[in-house]
Design a protein around this motif. Structure first.
Motif, PDB file in Angstrom:
ATOM      1  N   ILE A  76       1.081  -1.389   0.071  1.00 30.72           N
ATOM      2  CA  ILE A  76      -0.138  -0.015  -0.091  1.00 30.72           C
ATOM      3  C   ILE A  76       0.946   1.127   0.009  1.00 30.72           C
ATOM      4  CG2 ILE A  76      -1.853   1.345   1.414  1.00 30.72           C
ATOM      5  CD1 ILE A  76      -2.698  -1.292   2.467  1.00 30.72           C
ATOM      6  N   LEU A  77       2.052   1.173   0.603  1.00 26.54           N
ATOM      7  CA  LEU A  77       2.914   2.381   0.761  1.00 26.54           C
ATOM      8  C   LEU A  77       3.724   2.838  -0.554  1.00 26.54           C
ATOM      9  CD1 LEU A  77       4.399   1.499   4.266  1.00 26.54           C
ATOM     10  CD2 LEU A  77       2.655   3.307   3.820  1.00 26.54           C
ATOM     11  N   PHE A  78       3.892   1.561  -1.444  1.00 20.66           N
ATOM     12  CA  PHE A  78       4.901   2.036  -2.366  1.00 20.66           C
ATOM     13  C   PHE A  78       4.197   1.545  -3.792  1.00 20.66           C
ATOM     14  CE2 PHE A  78       7.324   0.168   1.143  1.00 20.66           C
ATOM     15  CZ  PHE A  78       8.272   1.447   1.290  1.00 20.66           C
ATOM     16  N   GLN A  79       2.932   1.206  -3.715  1.00 21.84           N
ATOM     17  CA  GLN A  79       2.185   1.004  -4.956  1.00 21.84           C
ATOM     18  C   GLN A  79       1.486   2.299  -5.384  1.00 21.84           C
ATOM     19  OE1 GLN A  79      -0.847   0.029  -6.597  1.00 21.84           O
ATOM     20  NE2 GLN A  79       0.089  -1.320  -8.108  1.00 21.84           N
ATOM     21  N   SER A  80       1.363   2.523  -6.726  1.00 21.26           N
ATOM     22  CA  SER A  80       0.785   3.716  -7.064  1.00 21.26           C
ATOM     23  C   SER A  80      -0.702   4.122  -6.770  1.00 21.26           C
ATOM     24  CB  SER A  80       1.072   4.102  -8.813  1.00 21.26           C
ATOM     25  OG  SER A  80       0.414   3.193  -9.320  1.00 21.26           O
ATOM     26  N   ARG A  81      -1.263   2.840  -6.887  1.00 27.35           N
ATOM     27  CA  ARG A  81      -2.842   2.787  -6.575  1.00 27.35           C
ATOM     28  C   ARG A  81      -3.090   2.384  -5.073  1.00 27.35           C
ATOM     29  NH1 ARG A  81      -5.533  -0.061 -11.985  1.00 27.35           N
ATOM     30  NH2 ARG A  81      -3.722  -1.561 -11.410  1.00 27.35           N
ATOM     31  N   LYS A  82      -2.144   2.496  -4.372  1.00 26.89           N
ATOM     32  CA  LYS A  82      -2.378   2.016  -2.995  1.00 26.89           C
ATOM     33  C   LYS A  82      -3.047   0.694  -2.805  1.00 26.89           C
ATOM     34  CE  LYS A  82      -3.013   6.956  -1.754  1.00 26.89           C
ATOM     35  NZ  LYS A  82      -3.940   8.038  -1.341  1.00 26.89           N
ATOM     36  N   GLN A  83      -2.514  -0.184  -3.529  1.00 28.54           N
ATOM     37  CA  GLN A  83      -2.991  -1.751  -3.476  1.00 28.54           C
ATOM     38  C   GLN A  83      -2.119  -2.501  -2.812  1.00 28.54           C
ATOM     39  OE1 GLN A  83      -3.467  -1.855  -7.858  1.00 28.54           O
ATOM     40  NE2 GLN A  83      -5.250  -3.046  -7.614  1.00 28.54           N
ATOM     41  N   ALA A  84      -2.778  -3.423  -1.834  1.00 31.32           N
ATOM     42  CA  ALA A  84      -2.078  -4.292  -1.263  1.00 31.32           C
ATOM     43  C   ALA A  84      -1.992  -5.357  -2.175  1.00 31.32           C
ATOM     44  CB  ALA A  84      -2.639  -4.877   0.041  1.00 31.32           C
ATOM     45  N   VAL A  85      -1.262  -6.451  -1.726  1.00 26.34           N
ATOM     46  CA  VAL A  85      -1.081  -7.680  -2.694  1.00 26.34           C
ATOM     47  C   VAL A  85      -2.598  -8.259  -2.619  1.00 26.34           C
ATOM     48  CG1 VAL A  85      -0.157 -10.077  -2.812  1.00 26.34           C
ATOM     49  CG2 VAL A  85       1.311  -8.131  -1.861  1.00 26.34           C
ATOM     50  N   HIS A  86      -3.382  -8.344  -1.930  1.00 21.63           N
ATOM     51  CA  HIS A  86      -4.704  -8.933  -1.877  1.00 21.63           C
ATOM     52  C   HIS A  86      -5.694  -8.110  -3.068  1.00 21.63           C
ATOM     53  CE1 HIS A  86      -5.275  -6.480   1.551  1.00 21.63           C
ATOM     54  NE2 HIS A  86      -6.419  -6.284   1.237  1.00 21.63           N
ATOM     55  N   ASP A  87      -5.352  -6.834  -3.151  1.00 20.07           N
ATOM     56  CA  ASP A  87      -6.059  -5.743  -3.855  1.00 20.07           C
ATOM     57  C   ASP A  87      -5.683  -6.163  -5.338  1.00 20.07           C
ATOM     58  OD1 ASP A  87      -7.743  -4.363  -2.195  1.00 20.07           O
ATOM     59  OD2 ASP A  87      -6.133  -3.338  -1.505  1.00 20.07           O
ATOM     60  N   ILE A  88      -4.185  -6.480  -5.340  1.00 14.69           N
ATOM     61  CA  ILE A  88      -3.717  -6.655  -6.753  1.00 14.69           C
ATOM     62  C   ILE A  88      -4.369  -8.041  -7.385  1.00 14.69           C
ATOM     63  CG2 ILE A  88      -1.682  -7.376  -8.367  1.00 14.69           C
ATOM     64  CD1 ILE A  88      -0.219  -5.129  -6.100  1.00 14.69           C
ATOM     65  N   ALA A  89      -4.315  -9.145  -6.508  1.00 11.35           N
ATOM     66  CA  ALA A  89      -4.808 -10.352  -6.868  1.00 11.35           C
ATOM     67  C   ALA A  89      -6.248 -10.434  -7.229  1.00 11.35           C
ATOM     68  CB  ALA A  89      -4.366 -11.249  -5.813  1.00 11.35           C
ATOM     69  N   ALA A  90      -7.096  -9.728  -6.468  1.00 18.64           N
ATOM     70  CA  ALA A  90      -8.758  -9.489  -6.816  1.00 18.64           C
ATOM     71  C   ALA A  90      -8.968  -8.607  -7.663  1.00 18.64           C
ATOM     72  CB  ALA A  90      -9.283  -9.439  -5.393  1.00 18.64           C
ATOM     73  N   LYS A  91      -7.880  -7.761  -8.147  1.00 20.54           N
ATOM     74  CA  LYS A  91      -8.364  -6.488  -9.095  1.00 20.54           C
ATOM     75  C   LYS A  91      -9.242  -5.720  -8.555  1.00 20.54           C
ATOM     76  CE  LYS A  91      -7.025  -9.125 -13.106  1.00 20.54           C
ATOM     77  NZ  LYS A  91      -7.327 -10.205 -14.386  1.00 20.54           N
ATOM     78  N   THR A  92      -8.935  -5.209  -7.304  1.00 16.33           N
ATOM     79  CA  THR A  92      -9.738  -4.258  -6.456  1.00 16.33           C
ATOM     80  C   THR A  92      -8.853  -3.090  -6.042  1.00 16.33           C
ATOM     81  OG1 THR A  92      -9.293  -5.478  -4.301  1.00 16.33           O
ATOM     82  CG2 THR A  92     -11.231  -6.164  -5.679  1.00 16.33           C
ATOM     83  N   LEU A  93      -9.617  -1.874  -5.604  1.00 14.56           N
ATOM     84  CA  LEU A  93      -9.216  -0.822  -5.116  1.00 14.56           C
ATOM     85  C   LEU A  93     -10.040  -0.312  -4.109  1.00 14.56           C
ATOM     86  CD1 LEU A  93      -8.978   1.347  -8.347  1.00 14.56           C
ATOM     87  CD2 LEU A  93      -7.201   0.292  -7.373  1.00 14.56           C
TER      88      LEU A  93
END
Length: 139
Positions: free
Chosen positions: A118-135
């Motif tokens: 969340i700190l380093f990703q531009s869309r503030k996504q955690a790994v679980h957000d990236i995997a599920a394609k959520t924001l």
């Protein structure tokens, strides 16, 4: 669609953990067993850990899927989980998000890695957000 702030996400998550603790505490009181190894006695809350994990999984999954992408913490802090297009997440998408989060949290220290994204990703996504394609967005 405006992304939810990192601090609000943190405080919403802490509030959700408090809710899960309060909801699960009547079911987990006195669920420890004593393990003796070389004269050392250790109390291990094995049932509590599984039950709290299960209650937590259901809490996040069902509320995210059926309450407009919001847990109680997210509702209070005006956040919601959305798909990449800003639309409501489906039941399967919410379940995938929680399965990945749960696996990350129970696997040694990977829960911290999950949250650090969340700190380093531009869309503030955690790994679980990236995997599920959520924001996580403002509501």
């Amino acid at each position: 669609m405006r992304l939810g702030g990192r601090w609000r996400r943190l405080f919403a998550g802490l509030l959700d953990l408090l809710v899960i603790g309060l909801v699960s505490s009547p079911f987990t009181y006195r669920t420890v067993t004593t393990v003796t190894d070389s004269g050392l006695s250790i109390e291990v809350p094995y049932t509590q850990t599984l039950l709290v994990g299960f209650i937590g999984f259901l809490y996040y999954w069902l509320l995210t899927a059926f309450w407009n992408g919001q847990t109680l913490g997210k509702k209070i802090f005006h956040l919601r989980v959305a798909d990449l297009g800003g639309q409501r997440v489906g039941v399967g998408q919410a379940a995938l998000r929680q399965v990945v989060a749960w696996v990350m949290y129970v696997t040694c220290c990977l829960g911290w890695v999950d949250l650090a994204f969340i700190l380093f990703q531009s869309r503030k996504q955690a790994v679980h957000d990236i995997a599920a394609k959520t924001l996580v967005v403002d509501s």
